[in-house]
Design an enzyme around this catalytic site. Structure first.
Site, PDB file in Angstrom:
ATOM      1  N   LYS A  22       0.838  -1.207   0.000  1.00 43.47           N
ATOM      2  CA  LYS A  22       0.000   0.000   0.000  1.00 43.47           C
ATOM      3  C   LYS A  22       0.870   1.254   0.000  1.00 43.47           C
ATOM      4  O   LYS A  22       0.675   2.186  -0.785  1.00 43.47           O
ATOM      5  CB  LYS A  22      -0.904   0.020   1.233  1.00 43.47           C
ATOM      6  N   ASN A  23       1.880   1.297   0.888  1.00 38.42           N
ATOM      7  CA  ASN A  23       2.655   2.522   1.069  1.00 38.42           C
ATOM      8  C   ASN A  23       3.678   2.757  -0.034  1.00 38.42           C
ATOM      9  O   ASN A  23       4.362   3.761  -0.034  1.00 38.42           O
ATOM     10  CB  ASN A  23       3.319   2.517   2.448  1.00 38.42           C
ATOM     11  N   ARG A  92      -4.386  10.208   4.616  1.00 38.29           N
ATOM     12  CA  ARG A  92      -3.176  11.021   4.735  1.00 38.29           C
ATOM     13  C   ARG A  92      -2.461  11.160   3.393  1.00 38.29           C
ATOM     14  O   ARG A  92      -1.922  12.206   3.038  1.00 38.29           O
ATOM     15  CB  ARG A  92      -2.275  10.316   5.743  1.00 38.29           C
ATOM     16  N   CYS A 116      -5.265   7.912   9.457  1.00 32.42           N
ATOM     17  CA  CYS A 116      -5.307   7.206  10.742  1.00 32.42           C
ATOM     18  C   CYS A 116      -5.129   8.161  11.915  1.00 32.42           C
ATOM     19  O   CYS A 116      -4.232   9.001  11.904  1.00 32.42           O
ATOM     20  CB  CYS A 116      -4.196   6.160  10.806  1.00 32.42           C
ATOM     21  N   ARG A 121      -0.452  14.869  13.075  1.00 34.16           N
ATOM     22  CA  ARG A 121       0.221  14.587  11.787  1.00 34.16           C
ATOM     23  C   ARG A 121       0.284  15.868  10.949  1.00 34.16           C
ATOM     24  O   ARG A 121      -0.392  15.987   9.923  1.00 34.16           O
ATOM     25  CB  ARG A 121      -0.506  13.476  11.050  1.00 34.16           C
ATOM     26  N   PRO A 122       1.136  16.839  11.362  1.00 28.55           N
ATOM     27  CA  PRO A 122       1.206  18.087  10.592  1.00 28.55           C
ATOM     28  C   PRO A 122       1.823  17.844   9.213  1.00 28.55           C
ATOM     29  O   PRO A 122       2.389  16.787   8.961  1.00 28.55           O
ATOM     30  CB  PRO A 122       2.127  18.964  11.452  1.00 28.55           C
ATOM     31  N   ILE A 123       1.735  18.820   8.322  1.00 25.63           N
ATOM     32  CA  ILE A 123       2.347  18.727   6.986  1.00 25.63           C
ATOM     33  C   ILE A 123       3.373  19.839   6.779  1.00 25.63           C
ATOM     34  O   ILE A 123       3.713  20.184   5.641  1.00 25.63           O
ATOM     35  CB  ILE A 123       1.272  18.755   5.873  1.00 25.63           C
ATOM     36  N   ASP A 124       3.865  20.397   7.874  1.00 25.46           N
ATOM     37  CA  ASP A 124       4.793  21.543   7.775  1.00 25.46           C
ATOM     38  C   ASP A 124       6.037  21.213   6.951  1.00 25.46           C
ATOM     39  O   ASP A 124       6.502  22.041   6.162  1.00 25.46           O
ATOM     40  CB  ASP A 124       5.192  22.012   9.190  1.00 25.46           C
ATOM     41  N   LEU A 125       6.564  19.985   7.063  1.00 27.28           N
ATOM     42  CA  LEU A 125       7.781  19.649   6.321  1.00 27.28           C
ATOM     43  C   LEU A 125       7.514  19.591   4.820  1.00 27.28           C
ATOM     44  O   LEU A 125       8.368  19.938   4.008  1.00 27.28           O
ATOM     45  CB  LEU A 125       8.352  18.316   6.819  1.00 27.28           C
ATOM     46  N   ASP A 306       4.724   0.894  12.209  1.00 28.87           N
ATOM     47  CA  ASP A 306       3.543   0.187  11.696  1.00 28.87           C
ATOM     48  C   ASP A 306       3.479  -1.265  12.156  1.00 28.87           C
ATOM     49  O   ASP A 306       2.498  -1.951  11.877  1.00 28.87           O
ATOM     50  CB  ASP A 306       3.525   0.242  10.158  1.00 28.87           C
ATOM     51  N   VAL A 328       7.739   7.550  16.939  1.00 30.25           N
ATOM     52  CA  VAL A 328       7.385   8.191  15.667  1.00 30.25           C
ATOM     53  C   VAL A 328       6.062   8.953  15.763  1.00 30.25           C
ATOM     54  O   VAL A 328       5.963  10.086  15.291  1.00 30.25           O
ATOM     55  CB  VAL A 328       7.340   7.154  14.524  1.00 30.25           C
ATOM     56  N   ARG A 398      -8.304  -0.895   4.911  1.00 31.44           N
ATOM     57  CA  ARG A 398      -7.501   0.146   4.270  1.00 31.44           C
ATOM     58  C   ARG A 398      -6.130  -0.366   3.857  1.00 31.44           C
ATOM     59  O   ARG A 398      -5.523   0.139   2.926  1.00 31.44           O
ATOM     60  CB  ARG A 398      -7.316   1.328   5.223  1.00 31.44           C
TER      61      ARG A 398
HETATM   62  C1  EPZ Z   1       4.075   7.056   6.321  1.00 27.47           C
HETATM   63  O1  EPZ Z   1       3.238   8.077   6.864  1.00 27.47           O
HETATM   64  C2  EPZ Z   1       3.204   5.799   6.247  1.00 27.47           C
HETATM   65  N1  EPZ Z   1       2.066   6.054   5.398  1.00 27.47           N
HETATM   66  C3  EPZ Z   1       2.722   5.426   7.643  1.00 27.47           C
HETATM   67  O2  EPZ Z   1       2.019   4.200   7.564  1.00 27.47           O
HETATM   68  C4  EPZ Z   1       3.931   5.211   8.537  1.00 27.47           C
HETATM   69  O3  EPZ Z   1       3.495   4.999   9.850  1.00 27.47           O
HETATM   70  C5  EPZ Z   1       4.847   6.454   8.514  1.00 27.47           C
HETATM   71  O4  EPZ Z   1       5.207   6.788   7.174  1.00 27.47           O
HETATM   72  C6  EPZ Z   1       6.127   6.237   9.299  1.00 27.47           C
HETATM   73  O5  EPZ Z   1       6.804   5.129   8.856  1.00 27.47           O
HETATM   74  C7  EPZ Z   1       2.228   5.990   4.047  1.00 27.47           C
HETATM   75  O6  EPZ Z   1       3.301   5.762   3.521  1.00 27.47           O
HETATM   76  C8  EPZ Z   1       1.016   6.209   3.217  1.00 27.47           C
HETATM   77  P1  EPZ Z   1       5.954  10.607   8.308  1.00 27.47           P
HETATM   78  P2  EPZ Z   1       3.661   9.614   6.861  1.00 27.47           P
HETATM   79  O7  EPZ Z   1       5.759  11.825   7.500  1.00 27.47           O
HETATM   80  O8  EPZ Z   1       4.313   9.935   5.579  1.00 27.47           O
HETATM   81  C9  EPZ Z   1       5.926  13.961  11.706  1.00 27.47           C
HETATM   82  C10 EPZ Z   1       0.229   2.684   7.850  1.00 27.47           C
HETATM   83  O9  EPZ Z   1      -0.134   2.108   8.888  1.00 27.47           O
HETATM   84  N2  EPZ Z   1       5.793  14.923  10.592  1.00 27.47           N
HETATM   85  O10 EPZ Z   1       7.211   9.864   8.185  1.00 27.47           O
HETATM   86  O11 EPZ Z   1       2.504  10.387   7.278  1.00 27.47           O
HETATM   87  C11 EPZ Z   1       4.648  13.150  11.908  1.00 27.47           C
HETATM   88  O12 EPZ Z   1       3.703  13.824  12.656  1.00 27.47           O
HETATM   89  C12 EPZ Z   1       0.611   4.169   7.902  1.00 27.47           C
HETATM   90  O13 EPZ Z   1       0.324   2.129   6.753  1.00 27.47           O
HETATM   91  C13 EPZ Z   1       5.820  16.265  10.864  1.00 27.47           C
HETATM   92  O14 EPZ Z   1       5.979  16.669  12.024  1.00 27.47           O
HETATM   93  O15 EPZ Z   1       4.747   9.596   8.050  1.00 27.47           O
HETATM   94  C14 EPZ Z   1       5.154  11.897  12.577  1.00 27.47           C
HETATM   95  O16 EPZ Z   1       5.242  12.098  13.945  1.00 27.47           O
HETATM   96  C15 EPZ Z   1       0.252   4.813   9.201  1.00 27.47           C
HETATM   97  N3  EPZ Z   1       5.655  17.143   9.846  1.00 27.47           N
HETATM   98  C16 EPZ Z   1       6.525  11.722  11.949  1.00 27.47           C
HETATM   99  O17 EPZ Z   1       6.899  12.974  11.379  1.00 27.47           O
HETATM  100  C17 EPZ Z   1       5.467  16.730   8.539  1.00 27.47           C
HETATM  101  O18 EPZ Z   1       5.315  17.559   7.638  1.00 27.47           O
HETATM  102  C18 EPZ Z   1       6.567  10.655  10.864  1.00 27.47           C
HETATM  103  O19 EPZ Z   1       5.679  10.981   9.848  1.00 27.47           O
HETATM  104  C19 EPZ Z   1       5.446  15.358   8.280  1.00 27.47           C
HETATM  105  C20 EPZ Z   1       5.607  14.465   9.316  1.00 27.47           C
END
Ligand code: EPZ
Length: 429
Positions: A22-23, A92, A116, A121-125, A306, A328, A398
């Site tokens: 999926k990811n 997401r 989820c 889960r901010p998107i600032d980055l 995960d 995480v 999902r």
């Molecule tokens: C991906 O989510 C996966 N989803 C998630 O899998 C997985 O848990 C996660 O990576 C970590 O491995 C998909 O690939 C679709 P991140 P993503 O950005 O991209 C913080 C599942 O069960 N962060 O690496 O959303 C965030 O809040 C799902 O299949 C910011 O602060 O994960 C978190 O604490 C659930 N600002 C950490 O980073 C940002 O702009 C990791 O998030 C982005 C992230």
């Protein structure tokens, strides 16, 4: 509200093929917006999140057709760069549309992504990185409007190796003018898979899997030859945990063991017998299960967040005290109260869960609150005495394709129901 009804106590056995990831498939589907043409994607499981992404692409004018595990995406019809809010809020990964839309059309209009409920889960980055590439971004009334006639290559240092931000920026930078370096990039196998896909489209990317990814922007991209998506390492890990918690013996086929090194290592520490071959893994659960003194989740190649709920469910059956630290996400222990309902002894203090075992699990009515928490409750149900009802199958759908059929084929007594079965005392239906 669909549920799974599980009668526990069966040792799972047999061979199972691991479906596509999926990811990996989700960012790849978003990347089809980067070029005009016809894409053939193989090994794409029919999951709710994949359907949602296909719906978004179709809302933008792209045609998507499924034939078994193959998706044919015709991106020639792209006519909009405005993502409907209702679709955006479903998951997401809808945020992955931002980079490709901006790079391909010079503009993207989106809402904030859903997904989820596992913490903030901010998107600032994502936004900061796109701004560094030259995008002008306005946020107003729940809408994000991003504009950039042409993105410009630059160096982006990520505060955290975010998977999503790394993928979004890789896609945006592929069509930018000049070279982009993403420093402190995420190193997950899905990042390497996206690099493989984009390079097959004519991009010039290297370094995926390391902390620094270099993208030399190109003028144009094209659809690649038919692309087969990698197997799902988290589905593989969940099946591995199912064999361990039921004292079963399972062979996983069509899997990439290197993607699961930290998971295999953790389960071996508990005494599970695991044999690895190039594309298969044989697992046998062996009692007594040993507790894990202390384990923290972390970005790849560390132990994946995960897989934390599934490991936690298993450790309720281990001899001794285990400590799991979730680093995480800040809200990813919602499966704990449900496991405690079944008889587990778990205490959560902020990011840390202390699990004392073994404790006898007894069937109960529990609720899945998110994808992996749901999978953990199904595992607990497989190991419990009596009958467990896991409500909220929609969360599990999902990320797992017909999970009940997969487990039933390995001998489990599990069915899906739309009824609301009544649970009698001591786990009888
Ligand atoms: C991906 O989510 C996966 N989803 C998630 O899998 C997985 O848990 C996660 O990576 C970590 O491995 C998909 O690939 C679709 P991140 P993503 O950005 O991209 C913080 C599942 O069960 N962060 O690496 O959303 C965030 O809040 C799902 O299949 C910011 O602060 O994960 C978190 O604490 C659930 N600002 C950490 O980073 C940002 O702009 C990791 O998030 C982005 C992230």
């Amino acid at each position: 509200m669909e549920s799974f009804v599980i009668e526990g106590g069966v040792r799972l056995s047999g061979t199972v093929r691991v479906h596509g990831a999926k990811n990996a498939a989700l960012p790849i589907l978003a990347a089809t917006l980067l070029a005009d043409g016809l894409f053939v994607l193989e090994n794409v499981p029919d999951l709710l999140d994949i359907r949602s992404m296909a719906e978004i692409l179709m809302a933008l004018g792209v045609r998507v057709k499924r034939e078994g595990e193959m998706l044919v995406v015709d991106a020639r019809g792209l006519r909009s760069n405005v993502v409907p809010e209702a679709l955006m809020s479903r998951m997401r990964s809808s945020i992955f549309l931002m980079g490709p839309l901006l790079a391909r059309t010079g503009e993207a209009v989106l809402g904030y992504p859903g997904g989820c409920a596992i913490g903030t889960r901010p998107i600032d980055l994502h936004l900061e990185g796109l701004k560094k590439l030259g995008a002008v971004i306005h946020e107003y009334g729940g809408t994000i409007l991003a504009r950039a006639p042409r993105l410009e290559g630059t160096t982006i240092v990520l505060d955290y190796p975010s998977v999503g931000a790394t993928e979004n920026l890789m896609m945006a930078a592929a069509l930018a003018r000049g070279t982009t370096r993403i420093v402190n990039a995420a190193r997950e196998p899905e990042i390497q898979e996206l690099e493989r896909f984009l390079n097959a489209m004519g991009a010039r990317i290297r370094g995926a899997g390391t902390h620094a990814i270099v993208i030399e922007g190109v003028e144009r991209l094209h659809p690649p030859r038919p692309h087969r998506v990698i197997p799902d390492r988290i589905v593989a890990g969940t099946l591995l945990a199912a064999a361990a918690i039921t004292e079963g013996r399972i062979v996983l086929e069509d899997v990439i063991p290197e993607h699961l090194e930290a998971v295999i290592d953790a389960f071996r520490k508990t005494g599970a017998r695991i044999e690895v071959a190039p594309d298969r893994i044989a697992v046998e659960g062996v009692r007594p299960y040993r507790a894990i003194h202390r384990l923290s989740t972390s970005p790849h190649p560390g132990f994946p967040t995960d897989m934390q709920p599934q490991l936690l469910a298993y450790l309720t059956q281990a001899e001794g005290t285990s400590v799991l630290v979730e680093t995480v996400f800040d809200g990813r222990f919602r499966h704990v109260p449900e496991l405690v309902k079944m008889g587990a002894d778990i205490v959560v203090d902020y990011h840390t869960a202390v699990i004392r075992g073994p404790r006898r699990l007894v069937g109960a009515r529990v609720r899945a609150t998110d994808l992996r928490a749901g999978a953990a409750l199904v595992l607990a149900g497989l190991a419990a005495e009596g009958v467990t009802i896991v409500e909220g199958a929609v969360h599990i759908d999902r990320g797992y394709h017909r999970l009940e059929e997969t487990f039933a084929a390995l001998g489990a007594r599990i069915v899906r129901t739309t009824e609301r079965p009544l649970l009698a005392p001591e786990g009888q239906v």
